[in-house]
Scaffold this motif. Structure first.
Motif, mmCIF file in Angstrom:
data_model
loop_
_atom_site.group_PDB
_atom_site.id
_atom_site.type_symbol
_atom_site.label_atom_id
_atom_site.label_comp_id
_atom_site.label_asym_id
_atom_site.label_seq_id
_atom_site.Cartn_x
_atom_site.Cartn_y
_atom_site.Cartn_z
ATOM 1 N N GLU A 6 -3.059 9.772 2.659
ATOM 2 C CA GLU A 6 -4.027 9.315 1.676
ATOM 3 C C GLU A 6 -3.458 8.123 0.900
ATOM 4 O O GLU A 6 -2.258 8.055 0.654
ATOM 5 C CB GLU A 6 -4.415 10.442 0.707
ATOM 6 N N ARG A 7 -4.314 7.204 0.553
ATOM 7 C CA ARG A 7 -3.901 6.005 -0.157
ATOM 8 C C ARG A 7 -3.703 6.339 -1.621
ATOM 9 O O ARG A 7 -4.604 6.800 -2.308
ATOM 10 C CB ARG A 7 -4.951 4.919 0.016
ATOM 11 N N PRO A 14 10.749 10.333 2.151
ATOM 12 C CA PRO A 14 10.490 11.780 2.238
ATOM 13 C C PRO A 14 9.149 12.206 1.645
ATOM 14 O O PRO A 14 8.490 13.126 2.150
ATOM 15 C CB PRO A 14 11.654 12.392 1.453
ATOM 16 N N LEU A 15 8.720 11.540 0.563
ATOM 17 C CA LEU A 15 7.499 11.977 -0.121
ATOM 18 C C LEU A 15 6.311 11.062 0.106
ATOM 19 O O LEU A 15 5.182 11.449 -0.200
ATOM 20 C CB LEU A 15 7.764 12.092 -1.639
ATOM 21 N N ASN A 16 6.546 9.880 0.585
ATOM 22 C CA ASN A 16 5.427 8.958 0.793
ATOM 23 C C ASN A 16 5.796 7.887 1.810
ATOM 24 O O ASN A 16 6.913 7.864 2.337
ATOM 25 C CB ASN A 16 4.995 8.332 -0.534
ATOM 26 N N HIS A 17 4.830 7.021 2.052
ATOM 27 C CA HIS A 17 5.021 5.853 2.932
ATOM 28 C C HIS A 17 4.678 4.604 2.137
ATOM 29 O O HIS A 17 3.670 4.579 1.426
ATOM 30 C CB HIS A 17 4.116 5.931 4.166
ATOM 31 N N CYS A 18 5.546 3.587 2.294
ATOM 32 C CA CYS A 18 5.288 2.304 1.628
ATOM 33 C C CYS A 18 5.065 1.240 2.687
ATOM 34 O O CYS A 18 5.924 1.005 3.538
ATOM 35 C CB CYS A 18 6.465 1.931 0.733
ATOM 36 N N ILE A 66 0.879 -1.191 0.000
ATOM 37 C CA ILE A 66 0.000 0.000 0.000
ATOM 38 C C ILE A 66 0.906 1.228 0.000
ATOM 39 O O ILE A 66 1.792 1.351 0.859
ATOM 40 C CB ILE A 66 -0.930 0.019 1.228
ATOM 41 N N GLN A 67 0.683 2.133 -0.954
ATOM 42 C CA GLN A 67 1.438 3.379 -1.047
ATOM 43 C C GLN A 67 0.580 4.502 -0.469
ATOM 44 O O GLN A 67 -0.592 4.647 -0.822
ATOM 45 C CB GLN A 67 1.771 3.688 -2.508
ATOM 46 N N LEU A 68 1.157 5.280 0.463
ATOM 47 C CA LEU A 68 0.449 6.384 1.103
ATOM 48 C C LEU A 68 1.169 7.688 0.817
ATOM 49 O O LEU A 68 2.408 7.731 0.729
ATOM 50 C CB LEU A 68 0.366 6.175 2.614
#
Length: 402
Positions: A78-79, A125-129, A71-73
């Motif tokens: 936000e998903r 830095p730009l998202n969560h994996c 899942i990339q956030l």
């Protein structure tokens, strides 16, 4: 006592075996579990490090071992994307529950028990994996391994229990033999001492009687003295046998010229044989040396010669020989004419208080001499045995020579 000793042996042995089985099987389970977990985490970290290549065919086959999805956030939670190919990811409520469970924990790596999933959170830095891996097969493998270890452990326990019981019987057998020999020795010694004590008491009471004449009193005192000397000889032989038992295993450092020792013993016994009408012949090689105690070896020779002069037939011959028996062994043979021993008697004659002829009148022997000789021979790393054939009894003493 012997039963308790065997039980203690089995308990100690099985305690050691149980501890070893628990340690070995526990280590097998622990390392297997650690390896499976490490492989799963390594797979998830590799996926999180390169999330953009998930769609490339056969790109990650070497790393992927478990069903997974990602899942990339975005920065605000936000998903952005979800994929992996192993799950139906159309259920948004399911995905929201997983995201909330991951961010409610401060740990980067953990397990969501409700869904049987392991997660790994990679903060960029730009998202969560978020990477999720199904651990159902991992746990099934560990459960199967746990059952296998339990079965192997139980089977091994039963096998070692049977082996321990057999080993306990084997290990306690020398103790049992010694215990039975000790009991038999005490019973035989008590029997041997009972008769002279009875004679002493009877003659003492007779000598103390007021109606006893001087000649009868003198005879009674002579009987008491004779029986007392007999008892002293018996006790000395018993002490000598005990000393021989205690000396077993001790190193003997003296150098003994065995041929000369035997010739000196023959000179001592020649008058005894002549007085009893026996003939004594010898064939002794003098230049034979052995390691040991001259006093004890002389005692063996004296016992064999005394036995020969006591139990030879009337006007019988006795032959004594000493010769080499191979390169590093020598053999002393004492043969005397007489009623030959049976094979069973030849084995039993070295037992304590044993007499081949129960009906034979007393000759001052208590059946301990050959037992003492056997113990001394064993102490000198040799062996002694007897054979009866063609009207001749043969006693052999084999010793290592220098």
């Amino acid at each position: 006592m012997l039963k308790n000793l065997r039980l203690k042996f089995v308990l100690i042995n099985m305690s050691i075996v149980t501890i070893m089985l628990c340690v070995i099987l526990g280590l097998v389970f622990y390392f297997t579990s650690a390896n499976l977990e490490a492989a799963s985490i390594n797979m998830m970290q590799n996926i999180a490090a390169n999330p953009l290549h998930l769609g490339v065919p056969n790109e990650r086959e070497k790393d992927i071992r478990l069903p997974y999805f990602t899942i990339q956030l975005g920065l605000r939670g936000e998903r952005i994307a979800a994929g992996g190919g192993y799950y139906d990811l159309s259920d948004t409520d399911f995905l929201d529950d997983l995201v909330n469970a991951v961010f409610s924990s401060p740990k980067q790596l953990g397990i969501i028990e409700e869904y049987n999933l392991r997660y790994y959170r990679s903060d960029m830095p730009l998202n969560h994996c978020l990477v999720f891996a199904d651990i159902s097969s991992e746990r099934a493998t560990l459960n199967a391994l746990l059952g296998t270890c339990g079965f192997i452990g139980a089977l091994s326990f039963l096998v070692f229990l049977g082996i321990s019981i057999l080993l306990s019987r084997w290990a306690v057998r020398p103790v049992e033999t010694a215990w039975m020999q000790q009991r038999q020795f005490v019973a035989d010694a008590s029997h041997e001492l009972k008769t002279p004590l009875t004679v002493i008491i009877t003659n003492t009471e007779l000598a103390q009687s007021n109606e006893c004449s001087e000649s009868v009193r003198r005879t009674s005192l002579n009987n008491i003295a004779a029986v007392s000397r007999q008892m002293r000889n018996l006790i000395e032989q018993m002490l000598e046998l005990a000393r021989a038992d205690n000396a077993r295993g001790k190193e003997l450092s003296g150098k003994v010229e065995l041929g000369k020792l035997i010739l000196n013993a023959l000179l001592t016994f020649e008058p005894v044989f002549f007085e009893r009408g026996r003939m004594l012949e010898q064939r002794v090689i003098e230049d034979i040396h052995v390691q040991g105690s001259a006093e004890q070896l002389r005692q063996i020779v004296d016992i064999l010669l005394d036995n020969a002069q006591k139990y030879s037939r009337e006007s019988g011959k006795t032959w004594v020989s000493l010769q080499k028996n191979g390169k590093k062994r020598c053999l002393l043979t004492v043969e005397n004419e007489g009623e030959p021993l049976s094979p069973q008697e030849a084995r039993d004659i070295f037992k304590r208080f044993y007499r081949a002829d129960k009906a034979r009148s007393r000759t001052g022997s208590f059946g301990l001499g050959l037992s003492i000789a056997e113990r001394i021979a064993m102490q000198h790393h040799g062996k002694i045995w007897a054979e009866g054939r063609d009207g001749v009894n043969c006693f052999f003493l084999e010793l290592p020579c220098l």
